[in-house]
Write an enzyme that holds these catalytic residues in place. Sequence first.
Site, PDB file in Angstrom:
ATOM      1  N   GLY A  11     -21.599  -9.028   2.365  1.00  0.00           N
ATOM      2  CA  GLY A  11     -22.128  -8.208   0.760  1.00  0.00           C
ATOM      3  C   GLY A  11     -21.125  -7.114   0.421  1.00  0.00           C
ATOM      4  N   ASN A  12     -20.747  -6.230   1.256  1.00  0.00           N
ATOM      5  CA  ASN A  12     -19.723  -5.043   1.080  1.00  0.00           C
ATOM      6  C   ASN A  12     -18.611  -5.777   0.510  1.00  0.00           C
ATOM      7  OD1 ASN A  12     -21.339  -2.762   1.590  1.00  0.00           O
ATOM      8  ND2 ASN A  12     -21.570  -3.815   3.634  1.00  0.00           N
ATOM      9  N   LYS A 130     -29.955  -0.493   9.582  1.00  0.00           N
ATOM     10  CA  LYS A 130     -29.325  -1.279   8.630  1.00  0.00           C
ATOM     11  C   LYS A 130     -29.284  -0.860   7.025  1.00  0.00           C
ATOM     12  CE  LYS A 130     -27.713  -5.086   6.455  1.00  0.00           C
ATOM     13  NZ  LYS A 130     -26.533  -5.521   6.917  1.00  0.00           N
ATOM     14  N   LYS A 215     -26.738  -9.947   8.531  1.00  0.00           N
ATOM     15  CA  LYS A 215     -26.360 -11.590   8.412  1.00  0.00           C
ATOM     16  C   LYS A 215     -25.459 -11.994   9.549  1.00  0.00           C
ATOM     17  CE  LYS A 215     -21.997 -11.215   6.777  1.00  0.00           C
ATOM     18  NZ  LYS A 215     -21.742  -9.825   7.094  1.00  0.00           N
ATOM     19  N   LYS A 277     -20.892  -7.310  13.797  1.00  0.00           N
ATOM     20  CA  LYS A 277     -19.874  -8.579  13.828  1.00  0.00           C
ATOM     21  C   LYS A 277     -19.361  -9.071  15.251  1.00  0.00           C
ATOM     22  CE  LYS A 277     -18.426  -7.006   9.444  1.00  0.00           C
ATOM     23  NZ  LYS A 277     -19.748  -7.598   8.650  1.00  0.00           N
TER      24      LYS A 277
HETATM   25  P1  ADP Z   1     -19.996  -6.593   5.524  1.00  0.00           P
HETATM   26  O1  ADP Z   1     -20.689  -6.364   4.194  1.00  0.00           O
HETATM   27  O2  ADP Z   1     -18.881  -7.499   5.270  1.00  0.00           O
HETATM   28  O3  ADP Z   1     -21.082  -6.843   6.786  1.00  0.00           O
HETATM   29  P2  ADP Z   1     -19.775  -3.843   6.497  1.00  0.00           P
HETATM   30  O4  ADP Z   1     -19.541  -2.668   5.706  1.00  0.00           O
HETATM   31  O5  ADP Z   1     -21.120  -4.212   7.339  1.00  0.00           O
HETATM   32  O6  ADP Z   1     -19.257  -5.307   5.712  1.00  0.00           O
HETATM   33  O7  ADP Z   1     -18.861  -3.961   7.788  1.00  0.00           O
HETATM   34  C1  ADP Z   1     -17.353  -3.964   7.620  1.00  0.00           C
HETATM   35  C2  ADP Z   1     -16.829  -2.543   7.675  1.00  0.00           C
HETATM   36  O8  ADP Z   1     -17.105  -1.997   8.942  1.00  0.00           O
HETATM   37  C3  ADP Z   1     -15.584  -2.380   7.391  1.00  0.00           C
HETATM   38  O9  ADP Z   1     -15.188  -2.523   5.942  1.00  0.00           O
HETATM   39  C4  ADP Z   1     -15.003  -0.893   7.739  1.00  0.00           C
HETATM   40  O10 ADP Z   1     -15.360  -0.033   6.941  1.00  0.00           O
HETATM   41  C5  ADP Z   1     -16.046  -0.874   9.091  1.00  0.00           C
HETATM   42  N1  ADP Z   1     -15.744  -0.501  10.354  1.00  0.00           N
HETATM   43  C6  ADP Z   1     -16.391   0.027  11.461  1.00  0.00           C
HETATM   44  N2  ADP Z   1     -15.877   0.129  12.496  1.00  0.00           N
HETATM   45  C7  ADP Z   1     -14.466  -0.667  12.287  1.00  0.00           C
HETATM   46  C8  ADP Z   1     -13.623  -0.995  13.195  1.00  0.00           C
HETATM   47  N3  ADP Z   1     -13.378  -0.587  14.485  1.00  0.00           N
HETATM   48  N4  ADP Z   1     -12.590  -1.743  12.518  1.00  0.00           N
HETATM   49  C9  ADP Z   1     -12.582  -2.221  11.341  1.00  0.00           C
HETATM   50  N5  ADP Z   1     -13.559  -1.978  10.446  1.00  0.00           N
HETATM   51  C10 ADP Z   1     -14.674  -0.977  10.918  1.00  0.00           C
HETATM   52 MG    MG Z   2     -22.512  -5.650   7.292  1.00  0.00          MG
END
Ligand code: ADP
Ligand code: MG
Length: 317
Positions: A11-12, A130, A215, A277
């Site tokens: 989503g981000n 969340k 998700k 993730k």
């Molecule tokens: P999405 O909407 O794709 O789920 P999120 O914002 O929830 O995205 O998760 C992805 C984000 O996690 C990345 O854009 C980054 O800002 C953050 N992040 C946190 N820890 C890490 C890490 N160890 N390596 C890479 N990104 C990270």
């Molecule tokens: Mg996310």
Amino acid sequence: MSLRIVVAIGGNSLIKDKEHQSVEDQYGAICETSSQIAQICRDNRVLITHGNGPQVGFILQRSDIAFDKAHMHRVPLVSCDADTQGAIGYQIQQALGNEFRKAGWNKNVVTLVTQIEVDEDDPAFSKPAKPIGSFYTPQEAEMIRQTNLDWQLMEDAGRGFRRVVASPIPRRIVELDAIKTLYEQDFILVAAGGGGIPVINEDGQFRGVDAVIDKDRATSLLASQLEADVLIISTAVTHAALNYGKENQTALGKVSRKDMEEYLSQGHFAAGSMKPKIEAALEFLNRGGKKAIITDPAHIVDALEDRTGTRIYQEEI
Ligand code: ADP
Ligand code: MG
């Protein structure tokens, strides 16, 4: 070789920056992601899920403002979840469908409204974690705390403060049979959008609950139940990293499941963003999946062909 693939669109990742949050901007981002996804659809069986963190937060905030300013009814969070499945599913259907029409391929893209059962007594209901909606500076967050007493805010991976809501564990995908049937019949499916609409089972009857399922967790469950080979998580960064945001930050390329478990336990991945993730990827591999990929939209094809992105493998390397 034809693979069974489940790909999750973040989503981000659909919001490039604060100046590009409009519906039209998000459609532009979906078009870019779709041009990559279309390429992997040619020879493989593909199901798409998507997140809704920012989008569900915007709808909820819009509802709050309409309530305050025009005394309109509020939209419950669970209904906002359902709204995002329709709106984002529509955009994926159109963008991906257009890619197929451009290539002259006869493939159908279908969005399936998906409910996912959660436990009524999931501890997440009393511990919101969340992040949804906009990012706020510490000063803005302090003002919001004083004016919106029911909001809880948390720092999100060094990007600012965000509202957080309950995020229970997905237990059972209600529409799984329909999803399986369409998947096996070569429909390109969009399902479990926004992590699915959370419902609780009350003696065989479902009731929606106000929460947002992560998700990544929902996608991992669905990927395992479809016996997928590969889980692809498309997000805003090209790689998951060790020491994220620090001077010694190191991008992770090819990693074994065992090493990734170690990195996870060392606390390299932020809660509410990268951690779910990694956990989703590991759970998928532990349940028999072959490979899990984390990368950004532009590198989906390259990562599947093992050239870039974070690729977590079942076997030792
Ligand atoms: P999405 O909407 O794709 O789920 P999120 O914002 O929830 O995205 O998760 C992805 C984000 O996690 C990345 O854009 C980054 O800002 C953050 N992040 C946190 N820890 C890490 C890490 N160890 N390596 C890479 N990104 C990270
Ligand atoms: Mg996310």
